[in-house]
Motif scaffolding. Sequence first.
Motif: not given
Length: 344
Positions: A195, A198-199, A205, A207, A224-225, A228, A245, A247
Amino acid sequence: MSLDTIVSPLILQAANAAAGHQQHPASALYVVATPIGNMADMSLRAIHVLSIVDAVACEDTRVSAGLLQRLGLHRPLMALHEHNEESAAPQVIERLARGERVAYVSDAGTPAISDPGARLVAAVRAAGFRVVPLPGASSVVTALSAAGDVAGGGFRFVGFVSPKAAARLQDLQHLGADPGTCVLFEAPHRIDALAAALAEALPTRRLTVCRELTKQFESIHTLDCAAFPAWLAADADHRRGEFVLVLHARGAAEAVQGGADTVSTDHLLRTLMAELPLKQAVSLAAQATGGARNGLYERALVLRQEADAAEAGDGTPAALGAAARPAPDLPPSRLPDRRGRSRR
């Protein structure tokens, strides 16, 4: 009503009535999908095939023995998992050469989707025997069907990214160069690290986080990432279970970095929120970008929280931090389908 509440003979009778008249050739490998959590997702055709095969090759004999027992079936089991798939395949081929039917099942879901099975199938085909696939449960397709990815048109299955921090971040940055939908797996003990990555790599993006699919405590949440990590931290239950997940594909709401005539969605939202109430700013941003109103609203909330934090700190735009900045596009890289273990 689940299979646990039905008398096994009735299940077998129904399976035989549904599939018993169909052709089930001998000397064939039957690749059978099994439930990913809800036993009622077991197809009648799969139950019938498991009732007529001469042996069941399986990822874990303990798991498959339990499945067969719940169906009222008893079949010889052969262990065939990621560590012995190549060495065990000849045993399956020997049975096929004797005219037997053999089924292959993974612990859950469709074999060879981030689970063993591909090497066995290739070996059986190379030996000249037939492979019969039985469709069924798949966490990949299940997650995609509930993601609502309106910009998607097809998808890329990634599976597990690297568990190592630097390699994980690099994998995700490479994924950022792919404008299409991508599906990832992650285990609960690594979900916080994923997480955070991704952030950092893909903050804007969209998710969809799918947890415990088809099970009693199934949850599906889209954000949104960038949001997360906070979502995970909000409730201890959010970290439990296996994760799939989705994306989302890059949509019109996301900026193409580096274009002279392009204004990023974040910049647009910040500009509008400086002059207008939040809801009105989001409404205008949705009209301008074509993005989903709900997604833009969630992103606007994140940006407002970052702005409030900056004011509480040194009051400069730099305090917004790297999490608000999209990662640069990097050359695409082919990621392996499996870098971890999962029961799918």
